[in-house]
Design a protein around this motif. Structure first.
Motif, short mmCIF file in Angstrom:
data_model
loop_
_atom_site.label_atom_id
_atom_site.label_comp_id
_atom_site.label_asym_id
_atom_site.label_seq_id
_atom_site.Cartn_x
_atom_site.Cartn_y
_atom_site.Cartn_z
N TRP A 422 0.84 -1.21 0.00
CA TRP A 422 0.00 0.00 0.00
C TRP A 422 0.87 1.25 0.00
N SER A 426 0.70 3.80 -3.19
CA SER A 426 0.24 5.16 -2.91
C SER A 426 1.25 6.19 -3.39
N LEU A 432 -3.28 8.87 -1.46
CA LEU A 432 -3.54 7.78 -0.55
C LEU A 432 -4.63 6.88 -1.13
N LEU A 433 -4.27 5.64 -1.43
CA LEU A 433 -5.21 4.71 -2.02
C LEU A 433 -6.14 4.15 -0.95
N GLU A 477 -10.18 7.19 -2.75
CA GLU A 477 -9.22 7.71 -1.81
C GLU A 477 -9.53 7.22 -0.40
#
Length: 619
Positions: A422, A426, A432-433, A477
């Protein structure tokens, strides 16, 4: 009658020279010549006609430019190499006679040489050095993760580790990291430094086995030059952003495996100004003492008063500059100490500026610590991974914990547990995923390379298309990290307007759906009526229902087989507009007006484009 020309005095035979002729001209051995060429940046060339360059001979050989060999003949390193050979001969002679006292004396006066002049010669400007920094970083990071070998002693490995850590601290301080990619070879990083893109690879920290088929003598020569180059570059980078160089090493933290935290990078404003004042005062005192040896006691007293007030001036300068930001990696996760609100806001505006991470012991801390701090985040780690962690695992300030185990012994409800991918995804997405795809135990999405640029007609993976669409619409997001990170509507009027728009669009969709349903119902009724009429006609003709049903099934199978033979794999071609037809005719007319040679080039380009699009569609 004109003057006769000598053979091999012009042309390719004069432009190029063979390696044997170069060795004879320079009076060097092959090993010294190879080392000198590596240090000077001179490489072999391939002439267009090897037979002409080799003066009619077809024997395979290596060629160099004649001007490069002339440049090597004036290199001062040749004398250094000869002095080193003489030293080795004397040392071997002393050891052969068992004269250990003389051998020890000779070894203490071993001739050494530096490559500072070569760095200045090969890179006249600092921008040139940054453009050629990729290979230097790859080589230095490679040897920093290797054990000491015969050709590269322990001191060289330690210097590589120090240079690599210093460069990483500069990237962290300036937040210049842009892309990260996990590959089979290692971890690729890309940073933007003073307008230049620098890409390097760092191997994974596994147990390294030294290969036997690698010539470490050649690699040691490259490493010697790259260490010198990176030392110059680090000094220039640190002084440009007003940092002291070299950074101070905390030996206690270094013994506790603190990693990047063992180096303390501080601002050089106070100490440089104080050092300049001290040097100026001492310089003035020395000059005055030499010029006024026979001065009176009053002049000496005035000089002592001037030097006595120097301490007060230094304290005043230090107090005036106490608010300057200092970068101390060992004590702060984010790395930036400042009481100014603008600096705090600038730090929080980074990707991980508002997040506090905790690294479990099974994740690669050496990589995650670097990239998280480069994007403004703060982090702590498990005590088994090393000392000097600013956060413990039970700290309530932690918002995200990076884990790589499917089962956790205990969990804190006020934080999110995600897998390490992550962080990397990102960074590549520059946002920010959503953490739902990266939770513990979830099947991870594909980790795509950020260095691939898709051209028109190329195959684009499904995950890349989805991430591009999400980035364009800012979808997916993170909304569950912190309350202040969530985007709230500006006013209730905007919410009401959005509800009205959604209501209108929903009414329109209902109307369209109802009209489609009515049309489909009418078509279904017509088909049923037609089928009913056929059944009545068959019944009047005396055909039973079972026979009629079998006939219909056979007709349906025959029709399906005919359709499968006649249907083309591409389907029905889309209808073209009048403008598209006119544009195609204009292009055909323009191609027909070209010459045969140019027409072939255009046809070949069109065939390649068609093949590329066909392969992309197949994928």
């Amino acid at each position: 009658m004109g003057k006769l020309k000598k053979k091999y005095t012009e042309g390719a035979s004069r432009t190029y020279t063979t390696r044997n002729r170069a060795l004879k001209k320079l009076q060097l051995s092959l090993a010294d010549f190879r080392r000198l060429c590596i240090l000077k940046g001179i490489y072999p060339v391939e002439p267009r006609s090897a037979k002409r360059a080799n003066r009619g001979s077809t024997k395979p050989t290596t060629f160099y430019y004649t001007q490069d060999v002339k440049l090597l003949s004036s290199e001062p390193l040749i004398a250094k190499f000869r002095h080193h050979k003489i030293f080795l001969r004397r040392l071997q002679h002393a050891l052969g006679k068992k004269d250990f006292t003389r051998a020890k004396s000779l070894n203490s006066h071993r001739p050494e040489y530096t490559l500072n002049h070569l760095v200045i010669e090969r890179y006249p400007s600092f921008t040139d050095a940054l453009r050629d920094l990729d290979d230097a970083l790859c080589m230095v990071f490679l040897f920093a993760s290797m054990p000491s070998v015969k050709r590269v002693p322990k001191q060289g490995i330690e210097e590589c580790k120090r240079l690599a850590a210093e460069f990483m601290h500069y990237v962290i301080f300036t937040h210049s990291l842009r892309k990260v990619f996990l590959s089979i070879k290692g971890i690729y990083y890309q940073a933007e430094i003073q307008g230049q893109t620098v890409t390097w690879i760092v191997p994974y920290q596994f147990s390294q086995r030294t290969p036997d088929d690698v010539d470490f003598k050649v690699m040691a020569t490259f490493l010697h030059f790259y260490r010198t180059l990176l030392g110059f570059v680090n000094y220039r980078l640190f002084t440009t952003v007003n940092l002291s160089y070299p950074p101070k090493l905390d030996e206690i933290l270094d013994e506790n495996a603190a990693g990047l935290g063992s180096l303390k990078v501080e601002s050089r404003r106070v100490e440089d100004i104080i050092g300049n004042v001290q040097s100026d005062g001492e310089h003035d005192a020395a000059n005055n003492a030499e010029a006024n040896k026979d001065t009176s006691a009053q002049d000496k007293a005035a000089m002592e008063r001037r030097l006595g007030s120097l301490g007060t001036k230094m304290q005043a300068i230090a107090a005036a500059d106490s608010a300057a930001p200092a970068y101390q990696v060992a004590s702060d996760g984010a790395g930036l100490h400042s009481d100014d609100e603008d600096d705090v806001a600038r730090a929080e505006s980074l990707l991980f500026g508002k997040q506090v991470f905790f690294l479990s012991r099974e994740v690669p801390r050496y990589s995650l610590e670097f990239i998280i701090r480069a994007f403004g985040g703060r982090l702590g780690w498990d005590s088994s991974s090393g000392g000097g962690s600013p956060y413990t695992e039970n700290d309530h300030a932690i918002s995200i914990q990076i884990v790589d185990r499917p089962v956790q012994g205990h969990r804190f409800l006020d934080r999110i547990y995600v897998q390490p991918q992550w962080i990397y995804d990102s960074i590549n997405a520059n946002r920010l995923l959503n953490t739902q795809d990266y939770l513990v135990g979830e099947q991870l999405p594909p980790h795509l390379s950020p260095f691939v640029e898709y051209a028109q007609g190329d195959y684009v993976p499904e995950e890349a298309s989805r991430m591009a669409a999400a980035a364009a619409g800012f979808e997916g997001e993170v909304s569950n990290l912190k309350p202040e990170d969530r985007d709230e509507p500006e006013s209730e009027q905007e919410e009401a307007t959005a509800d009205n728009v959604e209501g209108e669009s929903a009414d329109e969709d209902e109307q369209l759906d109802s009209s489609d349903d009515e049309e489909s119902d009418e078509e279904g009724d017509a088909k049923a009526e037609k089928q009913y009429q056929k059944q009545i006609a068959a019944e009047h003709a005396g055909v039973s229902f079972s026979e009629y049903h079998q006939q219909q099934q056979q007709k349906k199978k025959i029709k399906q087989s005919d359709n499968s033979k006649s249907v083309k794999p591409r389907g029905k071609a889309p209808k073209r507009s009048k403008a598209q037809i006119e544009e195609e005719e204009r292009q055909k007319m323009a191609i027909s007006m070209l010459s045969r040679k140019k027409r072939r080039v255009v046809n070949r380009a069109q065939a390649d484009a068609y093949k590329q699009s066909k392969d992309a569609n197949a994928l």
